[in-house]
Every structure is written in structure tokens, then in C-alpha cells.
Motif scaffolding. Sequence first.
Motif, PDB file in Angstrom:
ATOM      1  N   GLY A  88     -13.750   6.737  -8.793  1.00 36.22           N
ATOM      2  CA  GLY A  88     -13.089   7.578  -9.140  1.00 36.22           C
ATOM      3  C   GLY A  88     -11.686   7.875  -8.813  1.00 36.22           C
ATOM      4  N   MET A  89     -11.056   8.908  -9.303  1.00 37.74           N
ATOM      5  CA  MET A  89      -9.486   9.128  -9.320  1.00 37.74           C
ATOM      6  C   MET A  89      -9.461  10.817  -9.103  1.00 37.74           C
ATOM      7  SD  MET A  89      -8.322   6.554 -12.084  1.00 37.74           S
ATOM      8  CE  MET A  89      -9.515   7.167 -13.268  1.00 37.74           C
ATOM      9  N   ALA A  90     -10.291  11.077  -8.233  1.00 32.31           N
ATOM     10  CA  ALA A  90     -10.101  12.805  -8.121  1.00 32.31           C
ATOM     11  C   ALA A  90      -8.896  13.174  -7.641  1.00 32.31           C
ATOM     12  CB  ALA A  90     -11.380  13.262  -7.330  1.00 32.31           C
ATOM     13  N   GLY A  91      -8.236  12.274  -6.658  1.00 30.68           N
ATOM     14  CA  GLY A  91      -6.852  12.704  -6.232  1.00 30.68           C
ATOM     15  C   GLY A  91      -5.732  11.954  -6.806  1.00 30.68           C
ATOM     16  N   GLY A  92      -5.812  11.352  -8.007  1.00 31.92           N
ATOM     17  CA  GLY A  92      -4.663  10.841  -8.778  1.00 31.92           C
ATOM     18  C   GLY A  92      -4.890   9.267  -8.852  1.00 31.92           C
ATOM     19  N   ASN A  93      -4.261   8.503  -9.869  1.00 35.81           N
ATOM     20  CA  ASN A  93      -4.220   7.169  -9.902  1.00 35.81           C
ATOM     21  C   ASN A  93      -3.917   6.419  -8.795  1.00 35.81           C
ATOM     22  OD1 ASN A  93      -5.078   7.639 -12.818  1.00 35.81           O
ATOM     23  ND2 ASN A  93      -2.769   7.664 -13.408  1.00 35.81           N
ATOM     24  N   PRO A  94      -4.920   5.375  -8.660  1.00 36.70           N
ATOM     25  CA  PRO A  94      -4.563   4.114  -7.638  1.00 36.70           C
ATOM     26  C   PRO A  94      -3.265   3.531  -7.908  1.00 36.70           C
ATOM     27  CG  PRO A  94      -6.166   3.461  -8.993  1.00 36.70           C
ATOM     28  CD  PRO A  94      -5.964   4.817  -9.365  1.00 36.70           C
ATOM     29  N   ILE A  95      -2.778   2.828  -6.863  1.00 38.91           N
ATOM     30  CA  ILE A  95      -1.554   2.072  -6.859  1.00 38.91           C
ATOM     31  C   ILE A  95      -1.846   0.839  -7.509  1.00 38.91           C
ATOM     32  CG2 ILE A  95      -0.191   3.259  -4.969  1.00 38.91           C
ATOM     33  CD1 ILE A  95      -1.139   0.686  -3.257  1.00 38.91           C
ATOM     34  N   LYS A  96      -0.891  -0.006  -8.129  1.00 39.48           N
ATOM     35  CA  LYS A  96      -1.522  -1.515  -8.443  1.00 39.48           C
ATOM     36  C   LYS A  96      -1.685  -2.481  -7.058  1.00 39.48           C
ATOM     37  CE  LYS A  96       1.192  -1.148 -12.660  1.00 39.48           C
ATOM     38  NZ  LYS A  96       2.218  -1.859 -13.445  1.00 39.48           N
ATOM     39  N   ILE A  97      -2.730  -3.105  -7.279  1.00 39.80           N
ATOM     40  CA  ILE A  97      -3.029  -3.811  -5.998  1.00 39.80           C
ATOM     41  C   ILE A  97      -2.761  -5.542  -6.364  1.00 39.80           C
ATOM     42  CG2 ILE A  97      -5.114  -4.589  -4.867  1.00 39.80           C
ATOM     43  CD1 ILE A  97      -4.403  -1.678  -4.236  1.00 39.80           C
ATOM     44  N   ASP A  98      -2.188  -5.975  -5.327  1.00 40.61           N
ATOM     45  CA  ASP A  98      -1.968  -7.566  -5.239  1.00 40.61           C
ATOM     46  C   ASP A  98      -3.047  -8.238  -4.940  1.00 40.61           C
ATOM     47  OD1 ASP A  98      -0.839  -9.885  -5.324  1.00 40.61           O
ATOM     48  OD2 ASP A  98       0.637  -9.511  -3.530  1.00 40.61           O
ATOM     49  N   PRO A  99      -3.690  -8.854  -6.102  1.00 46.55           N
ATOM     50  CA  PRO A  99      -4.892  -9.675  -5.518  1.00 46.55           C
ATOM     51  C   PRO A  99      -4.611 -10.860  -4.555  1.00 46.55           C
ATOM     52  CG  PRO A  99      -4.216 -10.321  -7.766  1.00 46.55           C
ATOM     53  CD  PRO A  99      -3.490  -9.143  -7.418  1.00 46.55           C
ATOM     54  N   VAL A 100      -3.601 -11.488  -4.591  1.00 52.95           N
ATOM     55  CA  VAL A 100      -3.117 -12.261  -3.594  1.00 52.95           C
ATOM     56  C   VAL A 100      -3.123 -11.758  -2.227  1.00 52.95           C
ATOM     57  CG1 VAL A 100      -1.393 -13.924  -2.577  1.00 52.95           C
ATOM     58  CG2 VAL A 100      -1.855 -13.439  -5.256  1.00 52.95           C
ATOM     59  N   ALA A 101      -2.799 -10.666  -1.928  1.00 50.56           N
ATOM     60  CA  ALA A 101      -2.705  -9.962  -0.764  1.00 50.56           C
ATOM     61  C   ALA A 101      -4.331  -9.636  -0.377  1.00 50.56           C
ATOM     62  CB  ALA A 101      -2.019  -8.560  -0.636  1.00 50.56           C
ATOM     63  N   LEU A 102      -5.011  -9.262  -1.420  1.00 48.82           N
ATOM     64  CA  LEU A 102      -6.499  -9.266  -0.815  1.00 48.82           C
ATOM     65  C   LEU A 102      -7.289 -10.766  -0.777  1.00 48.82           C
ATOM     66  CD1 LEU A 102      -7.987  -7.021  -3.754  1.00 48.82           C
ATOM     67  CD2 LEU A 102      -7.192  -6.338  -1.491  1.00 48.82           C
ATOM     68  N   MET A 103      -6.503 -11.769  -1.281  1.00 50.39           N
ATOM     69  CA  MET A 103      -7.371 -13.081  -1.136  1.00 50.39           C
ATOM     70  C   MET A 103      -6.993 -13.586   0.535  1.00 50.39           C
ATOM     71  SD  MET A 103      -6.889 -16.447  -3.311  1.00 50.39           S
ATOM     72  CE  MET A 103      -5.020 -16.304  -2.994  1.00 50.39           C
ATOM     73  N   SER A 104      -5.781 -13.073   0.977  1.00 48.75           N
ATOM     74  CA  SER A 104      -5.375 -13.580   1.986  1.00 48.75           C
ATOM     75  C   SER A 104      -6.132 -12.949   3.372  1.00 48.75           C
ATOM     76  CB  SER A 104      -3.849 -13.274   2.593  1.00 48.75           C
ATOM     77  OG  SER A 104      -3.756 -11.735   2.697  1.00 48.75           O
ATOM     78  N   GLU A 105      -6.976 -11.965   3.173  1.00 49.82           N
ATOM     79  CA  GLU A 105      -7.712 -11.200   4.022  1.00 49.82           C
ATOM     80  C   GLU A 105      -9.301 -11.293   3.682  1.00 49.82           C
ATOM     81  OE1 GLU A 105      -6.128  -7.355   4.918  1.00 49.82           O
ATOM     82  OE2 GLU A 105      -4.217  -8.088   5.997  1.00 49.82           O
ATOM     83  N   SER A 106      -9.488 -12.050   2.628  1.00 48.01           N
ATOM     84  CA  SER A 106     -10.703 -11.916   2.037  1.00 48.01           C
ATOM     85  C   SER A 106     -11.527 -10.693   1.889  1.00 48.01           C
ATOM     86  CB  SER A 106     -11.600 -12.786   3.057  1.00 48.01           C
ATOM     87  OG  SER A 106     -11.300 -14.151   3.345  1.00 48.01           O
ATOM     88  N   LYS A 107     -10.587  -9.848   1.262  1.00 46.13           N
ATOM     89  CA  LYS A 107     -11.114  -8.226   1.034  1.00 46.13           C
ATOM     90  C   LYS A 107     -11.221  -8.181  -0.427  1.00 46.13           C
ATOM     91  CE  LYS A 107      -8.628  -6.144   4.838  1.00 46.13           C
ATOM     92  NZ  LYS A 107      -7.576  -5.102   5.137  1.00 46.13           N
ATOM     93  N   SER A 108     -12.431  -7.289  -0.820  1.00 48.47           N
ATOM     94  CA  SER A 108     -12.730  -7.273  -2.273  1.00 48.47           C
ATOM     95  C   SER A 108     -12.756  -5.636  -2.835  1.00 48.47           C
ATOM     96  CB  SER A 108     -14.073  -7.762  -2.578  1.00 48.47           C
ATOM     97  OG  SER A 108     -14.156  -9.123  -2.170  1.00 48.47           O
ATOM     98  N   ILE A 109     -12.520  -5.832  -3.986  1.00 44.26           N
ATOM     99  CA  ILE A 109     -12.524  -4.276  -4.701  1.00 44.26           C
ATOM    100  C   ILE A 109     -13.775  -4.310  -5.603  1.00 44.26           C
ATOM    101  CG2 ILE A 109     -11.555  -2.417  -5.857  1.00 44.26           C
ATOM    102  CD1 ILE A 109      -8.991  -3.161  -4.848  1.00 44.26           C
ATOM    103  N   LEU A 110     -14.668  -3.551  -5.505  1.00 38.96           N
ATOM    104  CA  LEU A 110     -15.854  -3.466  -6.404  1.00 38.96           C
ATOM    105  C   LEU A 110     -15.753  -2.004  -7.256  1.00 38.96           C
ATOM    106  CD1 LEU A 110     -18.945  -4.919  -4.122  1.00 38.96           C
ATOM    107  CD2 LEU A 110     -17.509  -6.188  -5.843  1.00 38.96           C
ATOM    108  N   THR A 111     -15.981  -2.172  -8.239  1.00 35.66           N
ATOM    109  CA  THR A 111     -16.205  -0.945  -9.292  1.00 35.66           C
ATOM    110  C   THR A 111     -17.391  -1.076 -10.249  1.00 35.66           C
ATOM    111  OG1 THR A 111     -14.924   0.921 -10.242  1.00 35.66           O
ATOM    112  CG2 THR A 111     -14.380  -1.619 -10.844  1.00 35.66           C
TER     113      THR A 111
END
Length: 317
Positions: free
Chosen positions: A232-255
Motif C-alpha cells: 500500500g501507499m498510505a504515506g505516498g508513492n514509493p521511489i523508483k527501485i533499481d533491480p540491479v541494486a536488489l540483485m547485488s544483495e539478493s533482496k526481493s520485493i513481493l506484492t
Amino acid sequence: MKALYFEEFGGSDVLQYGELPKPVISEKEVLVKVDYIGLNFADIYRRRGEYHIENHVPFINGYEGAGSIVAIGEKVTKQKVGESVLFVDVPLANAEYVAVPSDQAISLPAGIDSKLAASIGLQGMTADFLAHDLGKNSPGEKVFITGISGGVGQILSQILAADGIEVYGAASSVEKQALALSHGAKQVYPSRETFWAKTIEGQFATAYDGVGSTIQQSLDLIKHRGKVVFFGMAGGNPIKIDPVALMSESKSILTGDLWDYLTSYEERKVRSERLFSYFAKGKIEISEPTVFSLHDGKKAHEFLETGKSIGKILLKP
């Protein structure tokens, strides 16, 4: 029947209360005499014209409510007259009577009355799918919930705690922080300040984020191979996420969207029974809802928009 309606999009002043025709049910619908209607932020967005709303003249807001069945269509076999039901995805709910498709009517077990059902329906079903379909945390894992004292956050935190998971979070006031702690959270931080975030970075298996504007903070809080469950976005829109940065730390966003998990009568039955079981076993408590007369719908909308409410806001025909 009496209904809360509007003829043009805008602020709360567009809302009107008056007499409209009672719905005529089809052969696969039930007619529900509504006891309580759930008011949600999505209803604010619909009133403003920022969300899809069912095409109807005039517009009738609301998608969630609970009450008793007073008539059934010719081909309805799953329900009977007099049965108490909940619905969470049926339009035109801001009225005394609502036509509910039989497959979308959720039967209420003994011990779950219509007031409690309307208080936990949408947020509870959302919390259930976030925990059991997206988060899938194991006992002993540490998780963080942004907006832990909100409608979804209150129920989600208690589901997770009941499942043996260590729950932490952030809330905007001392009162809301205390509420989350009383529901089993290990520690709750002030969301209006962020000095604490650096001290706990990288400690959590999962961060549940319904605020939106805090998504970078949530990503910082999780471990390598951790995940952010964004809902959700109760506090406002999220920033744009760089998937390469996520990959470098093996982090995921699920929705996900709840409606992709409530696709049949059977899905609603299994998920609602699992949700209701937490309450039946005394594992979840919620704040007493704030109830407004449907006639005072304008005041209810304005109260929700202040952000000062704790727990659910209900409208009562």
C-alpha cells in the motif's frame, strides 16, 4: 431504502444521504440487510475520482459490509434466508440493502457477529494473504511492519505473533506504539522520526510495508536474501527501485492484490475460516471500531482523512 451517495467527484461535501431504489437481486444473488459497512481509504479515493468505482447513477460508494440475508435468488444453494454474512468486494455497499453474488457471500460462524466481521473483513483477509501467501515466515524469524497500528497492521502483527514470529514495527504516536506492544510486538519505533532506522538495518527476514514512501527504509532493514512485502501507499508513492541494486544483495520485493487470492467461493471460505479461527481462539484483539450513522457519512469520511483514527471506522444504516 436509505443510502449514502454522490453525483460528482470531489471532497466530502459531495456526499448526500437519501432515498434510493432497493436493489433487485438476480437468480444467483442474495439480498443482504446491512448491519455495518466498512469505511476504507479506497472509498476516499473513489469519492475523489482517483479509483475505479462501479458505474451507477448516482454513485454509491463502499465494497465491504456485514448483515443478514433477507432474500435469495432462484439458483442460490450456498446460503439461506436469515444467515449472517460478510462481503468484502461487492459494490454499492453504502446502503441499507446490498445485492451480493452468492459466491462472494462469506458465512459468519458462531462467535463472529456482524460488527466484528465488518471490522476485520477487508483488512483481515488482506493480512491473511500477506502473511500466508507472500511473507511465508517461519517461527523465530524477525519481521518489521511499517504502520503496525493501522487497520491491516494490527491484524497482521497478531497473526504473525500467533504463528511464532518476532514482530517489530513503527507507529506515529505513543498511543499507537503502546497498542502494538499490547498486541505482542517486541519493539515499536516512532515513525515520525527515523534516527533509529540505521541502528537496526539488515536485521529482518521480512519488512511489510503499507506506507509506500518508506520502501527504501524497508529495503535497508532487511537482510541479504530478505524480502519486502509491499501492500500500500498510505504515506505516498514509493521511489523508483533499481533491480540491479536488489540483485547485488539478493533482496526481493513481493506484492499482490487481494482479489487475485479471492477468486472463488472456496477461496473465500478457506481464508475466512482461517482468519476467524485466530479470533475464536483469542489470539487476535482489535480496537473498538468507531461507528458513525450512515446519515453522518460525511463526518466519517472527514474523520478517516484526519489520520487520527485507531482501528476500523464503520457506518451503520
